[in-house]
Design an enzyme around this catalytic site. Structure first.
Site, PDB file in Angstrom:
ATOM      1  N   CYS A  36       0.917  -5.246  15.871  1.00 20.27           N
ATOM      2  CA  CYS A  36       2.529  -5.631  15.692  1.00 20.27           C
ATOM      3  C   CYS A  36       3.634  -6.124  16.023  1.00 20.27           C
ATOM      4  O   CYS A  36       4.376  -6.281  16.118  1.00 20.27           O
ATOM      5  CB  CYS A  36       2.153  -4.435  17.378  1.00 20.27           C
ATOM      6  SG  CYS A  36       1.019  -2.885  17.275  1.00 20.27           S
ATOM      7  N   HIS A  75      -2.955  -0.016  17.000  1.00 19.78           N
ATOM      8  CA  HIS A  75      -4.214  -1.032  16.433  1.00 19.78           C
ATOM      9  C   HIS A  75      -5.539  -0.339  17.076  1.00 19.78           C
ATOM     10  O   HIS A  75      -6.617  -0.893  16.233  1.00 19.78           O
ATOM     11  CB  HIS A  75      -3.562  -2.179  16.029  1.00 19.78           C
ATOM     12  CG  HIS A  75      -2.931  -2.769  15.206  1.00 19.78           C
ATOM     13  ND1 HIS A  75      -1.461  -2.651  16.032  1.00 19.78           N
ATOM     14  CD2 HIS A  75      -2.846  -2.474  13.992  1.00 19.78           C
ATOM     15  CE1 HIS A  75      -0.527  -2.653  14.782  1.00 19.78           C
ATOM     16  NE2 HIS A  75      -0.930  -2.930  14.079  1.00 19.78           N
ATOM     17  N   LYS A 133      -4.556  -2.219   6.885  1.00 21.37           N
ATOM     18  CA  LYS A 133      -5.445  -2.869   6.954  1.00 21.37           C
ATOM     19  C   LYS A 133      -6.511  -2.987   7.920  1.00 21.37           C
ATOM     20  O   LYS A 133      -7.322  -3.188   7.544  1.00 21.37           O
ATOM     21  CB  LYS A 133      -4.809  -4.768   6.855  1.00 21.37           C
ATOM     22  CG  LYS A 133      -5.653  -5.393   5.833  1.00 21.37           C
ATOM     23  CD  LYS A 133      -5.316  -6.275   5.627  1.00 21.37           C
ATOM     24  CE  LYS A 133      -5.937  -8.029   5.126  1.00 21.37           C
ATOM     25  NZ  LYS A 133      -5.422  -9.110   4.805  1.00 21.37           N
ATOM     26  N   CYS A 154      -4.097  -1.757  21.704  1.00 22.98           N
ATOM     27  CA  CYS A 154      -3.457  -1.157  22.085  1.00 22.98           C
ATOM     28  C   CYS A 154      -3.092  -0.274  21.365  1.00 22.98           C
ATOM     29  O   CYS A 154      -3.777   0.313  20.027  1.00 22.98           O
ATOM     30  CB  CYS A 154      -2.679  -2.805  20.579  1.00 22.98           C
ATOM     31  SG  CYS A 154      -1.917  -1.938  19.659  1.00 22.98           S
ATOM     32  N   HIS A 160       0.882  -1.408   0.237  1.00 22.58           N
ATOM     33  CA  HIS A 160      -0.382  -0.151   0.420  1.00 22.58           C
ATOM     34  C   HIS A 160       1.182   1.181  -0.283  1.00 22.58           C
ATOM     35  O   HIS A 160       2.126   1.672   0.638  1.00 22.58           O
ATOM     36  CB  HIS A 160      -1.266   0.169   1.478  1.00 22.58           C
ATOM     37  CG  HIS A 160      -0.326  -0.092   2.606  1.00 22.58           C
ATOM     38  ND1 HIS A 160       0.224   0.585   2.583  1.00 22.58           N
ATOM     39  CD2 HIS A 160      -0.314  -0.997   3.678  1.00 22.58           C
ATOM     40  CE1 HIS A 160       0.427   0.235   4.477  1.00 22.58           C
ATOM     41  NE2 HIS A 160       0.199  -0.534   4.223  1.00 22.58           N
ATOM     42  N   HIS A 171       4.129   1.514   2.307  1.00 22.05           N
ATOM     43  CA  HIS A 171       5.060   1.138   1.599  1.00 22.05           C
ATOM     44  C   HIS A 171       5.769   1.424   0.989  1.00 22.05           C
ATOM     45  O   HIS A 171       6.743   1.779   0.624  1.00 22.05           O
ATOM     46  CB  HIS A 171       4.569  -0.797   1.688  1.00 22.05           C
ATOM     47  CG  HIS A 171       4.032  -1.564   2.669  1.00 22.05           C
ATOM     48  ND1 HIS A 171       2.619  -1.868   1.826  1.00 22.05           N
ATOM     49  CD2 HIS A 171       4.008  -1.299   4.216  1.00 22.05           C
ATOM     50  CE1 HIS A 171       2.316  -2.371   3.396  1.00 22.05           C
ATOM     51  NE2 HIS A 171       3.328  -2.153   4.303  1.00 22.05           N
ATOM     52  N   LYS A 198      -2.903   6.865  10.324  1.00 18.26           N
ATOM     53  CA  LYS A 198      -2.558   5.815   9.546  1.00 18.26           C
ATOM     54  C   LYS A 198      -3.106   4.354   8.554  1.00 18.26           C
ATOM     55  O   LYS A 198      -4.138   4.343   9.376  1.00 18.26           O
ATOM     56  CB  LYS A 198      -1.531   4.767  10.497  1.00 18.26           C
ATOM     57  CG  LYS A 198      -0.392   4.093   9.827  1.00 18.26           C
ATOM     58  CD  LYS A 198       0.380   2.966  11.430  1.00 18.26           C
ATOM     59  CE  LYS A 198       1.382   2.713  10.061  1.00 18.26           C
ATOM     60  NZ  LYS A 198       1.796   1.613  11.396  1.00 18.26           N
ATOM     61  N   CYS A 213       0.518  -7.410  21.184  1.00 20.02           N
ATOM     62  CA  CYS A 213      -0.823  -7.491  20.191  1.00 20.02           C
ATOM     63  C   CYS A 213      -0.494  -7.908  18.879  1.00 20.02           C
ATOM     64  O   CYS A 213       0.792  -7.871  19.014  1.00 20.02           O
ATOM     65  CB  CYS A 213      -1.049  -5.774  19.743  1.00 20.02           C
ATOM     66  SG  CYS A 213      -1.321  -4.989  18.019  1.00 20.02           S
TER      67      CYS A 213
HETATM   68  N1  MSP Z   1       8.102  -6.235   9.014  1.00 22.56           N
HETATM   69  C1  MSP Z   1       7.662  -4.568  10.025  1.00 22.56           C
HETATM   70  C2  MSP Z   1       9.096  -4.629   9.728  1.00 22.56           C
HETATM   71  C3  MSP Z   1      10.241  -5.637  10.079  1.00 22.56           C
HETATM   72  S1  MSP Z   1      11.975  -4.546   9.180  1.00 22.56           S
HETATM   73  C4  MSP Z   1      13.055  -5.802   9.910  1.00 22.56           C
HETATM   74  C5  MSP Z   1       6.971  -3.948   9.645  1.00 22.56           C
HETATM   75  N2  MSP Z   1       6.544  -4.227   8.387  1.00 22.56           N
HETATM   76  S2  MSP Z   1       4.862  -3.397   7.947  1.00 22.56           S
HETATM   77  O1  MSP Z   1       4.742  -4.617   6.572  1.00 22.56           O
HETATM   78  O2  MSP Z   1       3.657  -3.356   9.130  1.00 22.56           O
HETATM   79  O3  MSP Z   1       5.217  -2.241   7.922  1.00 22.56           O
HETATM   80  C6  MSP Z   1       6.763  -2.069   8.084  1.00 22.56           C
HETATM   81  C7  MSP Z   1       7.080  -0.379   7.447  1.00 22.56           C
HETATM   82  O4  MSP Z   1       6.358   0.122   6.350  1.00 22.56           O
HETATM   83  C8  MSP Z   1       6.881   0.645   8.437  1.00 22.56           C
HETATM   84  O5  MSP Z   1       8.195   0.808   9.149  1.00 22.56           O
HETATM   85  C9  MSP Z   1       5.614   1.212   8.400  1.00 22.56           C
HETATM   86  O6  MSP Z   1       5.760   2.730   9.412  1.00 22.56           O
HETATM   87  C10 MSP Z   1       6.292   1.814   7.563  1.00 22.56           C
HETATM   88  N3  MSP Z   1       4.355   2.418   6.939  1.00 22.56           N
HETATM   89  C11 MSP Z   1       3.538   0.955   6.721  1.00 22.56           C
HETATM   90  N4  MSP Z   1       2.691   2.031   7.472  1.00 22.56           N
HETATM   91  C12 MSP Z   1       3.354   3.250   6.940  1.00 22.56           C
HETATM   92  C13 MSP Z   1       2.482   4.773   6.552  1.00 22.56           C
HETATM   93  N5  MSP Z   1       1.361   4.757   6.617  1.00 22.56           N
HETATM   94  N6  MSP Z   1       2.970   5.800   6.409  1.00 22.56           N
HETATM   95  C14 MSP Z   1       4.270   6.041   6.527  1.00 22.56           C
HETATM   96  N7  MSP Z   1       4.914   4.932   6.824  1.00 22.56           N
HETATM   97  C15 MSP Z   1       4.485   3.433   6.671  1.00 22.56           C
HETATM   98  O7  MSP Z   1       6.566  -3.164  10.182  1.00 22.56           O
END
Ligand code: MSP
Length: 502
Positions: free
Chosen positions: A129, A146, A297, A143, A18, A21, A294, A126
């Site tokens: 998380c 979330h 999903k 949490c 998304h 990411h 934020k 959680c």
């Molecule tokens: N799998 C763990 C990270 C492990 S790294 C050794 C994780 N994954 S995640 O897919 O949930 O998120 C990864 C990164 O994407 C996080 O740093 C998170 O901040 C970033 N983002 C997820 N959603 C986001 C936004 N809405 N905005 C900006 N970054 C975001 O956490």
């Protein structure tokens, strides 16, 4: 010039890629491309985080085995990064053999150092998380991230003795005050350490979907211990010492503000325990919010980046996410904001400049580029923009870097408006004005390349440059005066047709 190793977080495969990411990954890509222009030997890593309870549950819900499930989602990330023109050098999946080998080596090293011990733990967990919380952290029984109830869990687990690392971590941050950018983010880390560090569980007995501990195969490694290790297993820890020694320690871990604790407290402590150097730097981004929340999903407000790319083009999208949010702060994604920035910065500024230059060169200079003047008033402005752009990329501030680059675009548009070469007869005066404008555009194109590689390649071609823009070097090729006169300049279709809000 040297080596530059850069990582993004590895993304959980319970969700499709998304905007959040994409944001972190695009920042990483632009930074990697910037460092390649500096002449650094770059290694840019991204990947997917595939173990843990959260993934197990998502696989159950999809009626698949966890392996089938992760095999179905991980390629979606690779495809998304291809669409977004991400130039990663490696993509690691935590289900790969090289990762297993490295995680087991790291666990064994921490055990051998005496920092892993068996204990019983009861706490509040959680699942989204994949983390424990203390009652004080919670929002009611929920949490804080979330906003969902946490679960009470009692387990016999192996523990990592994080509490032993308090002073070493504080000393490290005191000795390396610039390791975390933006700098205000480090205070949070130091504050957290000073509250006192709790040992954390690094294994799960009830869960099967993970990497078995090398010293007790009835447990699998805690997903965060497993995931953090990707940064070293991908570059050969446990499988290829030569490669590992070439790239480690990492120059920048790009992370979101939600995972600072794992990356700035747990991870350096794990490395210290195993006798591995700690990272040189972390660059912490805020969240890209949608409607003030934020995107996730769980929140149900996911924006699919690929839908936006179809509408605005890859480079329009990349530019928007890089330019619109100060890295480190939260940003608010709005469709109106995307269109308005596209129209103002790309259609009206960069696109207009490229089109104007080509039109005048075609009409007044016989379609051939002219030479820049060494004494042009644009020369010192260009120099200053190069310097400022460089400083901001160095600090992992893409929005500020692009703002500095855009100053040169504005100055060049103003230069054309002041001289109005379109009103003059062909001759040396017009040639001089256009030579300066072409030279400024050449420099802008190099500076904009990390953010908008396809567009930069296209402008480069249209102004008659025959070299590969990726082989340009900063600062050698961003010096004033290198535009080759006599190069054929072509107009082409508008680079950024104006958009209206649909
Ligand atoms: N799998 C763990 C990270 C492990 S790294 C050794 C994780 N994954 S995640 O897919 O949930 O998120 C990864 C990164 O994407 C996080 O740093 C998170 O901040 C970033 N983002 C997820 N959603 C986001 C936004 N809405 N905005 C900006 N970054 C975001 O956490």
């Amino acid at each position: 010039m040297g080596t530059y190793y850069l990582t993004t977080p590895i993304y959980y495969v319970n969700a499709r890629p998304h905007l959040g990411h994409a944001y972190t990954t695009i920042v990483g890509d632009a930074l990697a491309r910037w460092h390649r222009l500096l002449g650094d030997d770059v290694h840019f890593l991204t990947g997917t985080d595939e173990h843990g309870l959260k993934i197990q549950q998502a696989a159950d819900a999809a009626g698949m085995t966890p392996q089938e499930f992760t095999d179905s989602i991980a390629p979606l990330f690779e495809e998304a990064w291809k669409r977004l023109n991400i130039s990663h050098d490696d993509f690691i999946r935590t289900t790969e053999a090289r990762h297993y080998a490295g995680v087991q080596k790291l666990l064994q090293a921490c055990l051998n150092a005496g920092d892993i011990e068996l204990d019983t733990y009861s706490g509040l967990y959680c699942v989204p998380c994949e983390a424990y919380f203390t009652p004080e952290d919670l929002d009611g029984n929920n949490c804080p991230i979330h906003k969902r109830p946490v679960e009470h869990v009692v387990e016999e687990n192996y523990f990592f003795r994080l509490s032993r690392f308090e002073q070493r971590l504080l000393d490290f941050y005191a000795e390396h005050p610039h390791a975390v950018v933006p700098e205000h983010r480090v205070n949070e880390v130091i504050g957290f350490i000073k509250q006192g560090l709790q040992d954390f569980s690094i294994s799960r007995k009830t869960l099967k979907w993970g990497i078995p501990l090398p010293f007790d195969s009835s447990h699998v490694a805690y997903v965060w211990f497993d995931a953090l290790a990707n940064y070293i297993t991908a570059i050969g820890y446990g499988t290829d010492d030569e490669m590992f020694n070439k790239w480690w320690p990492v120059n920048h871990h790009l992370i979101g503000k939600d995972i600072v604790r794992f990356h700035n407290v747990y991870w350096p402590a794990m490395l210290m325990s195993a006798g591995i150097e700690v990272p040189k730097g972390w660059a912490v981004g805020g969240w890209l919010l949608v409607g003030g929340e934020k995107m996730s999903k769980t929140q149900g407000n996911v924006v699919n980046p690929l839908d936006l790319v179809d509408e605005i083009g890859v480079d329009g999208f990349r530019y928007y996410v890089l330019a619109d949010t100060i890295y480190g702060n939260d940003g608010d994604f709005t469709y109106e904001g995307l269109i308005s920035r596209y129209n103002s910065d790309l259609a009206n500024n960069l696109g207009n400049l490229a089109a104007r230059i080509a039109t005048v060169v075609e009409k007044k200079c016989g379609g051939l580029g002219t030479a820049p003047s060494p004494n042009s008033t644009l020369a010192p402005i260009a120099q200053q923009c190069v310097n400022e752009t460089s400083q901001h990329w160095e600090q992992v501030q893409p929005s500020r870097a692009l703002e500095a680059t855009w100053q040169l675009i504005r100055a060049t548009n103003a230069h054309l408006e002041n001289h109005e070469p379109w009103k003059s007869e062909p001759g040396p005066e017009v040639d001089a004005v256009m030579g300066d404008a072409l030279e400024a555009l050449r420099i802008v194109t190099i500076l904009a390349f990390p953010a908008m590689p396809d567009t930069a390649r296209e402008i480069w071609r249209r102004i008659g440059m025959t070299t590969d823009i990726e082989n340009c070097r900063i600062p050698a090729d961003t010096q004033w005066g290198l535009y080759p006169s006599g190069a054929p300049v072509i107009k082409g279709d508008p680079l950024f047709p104006r958009r209206t809000i649909s």
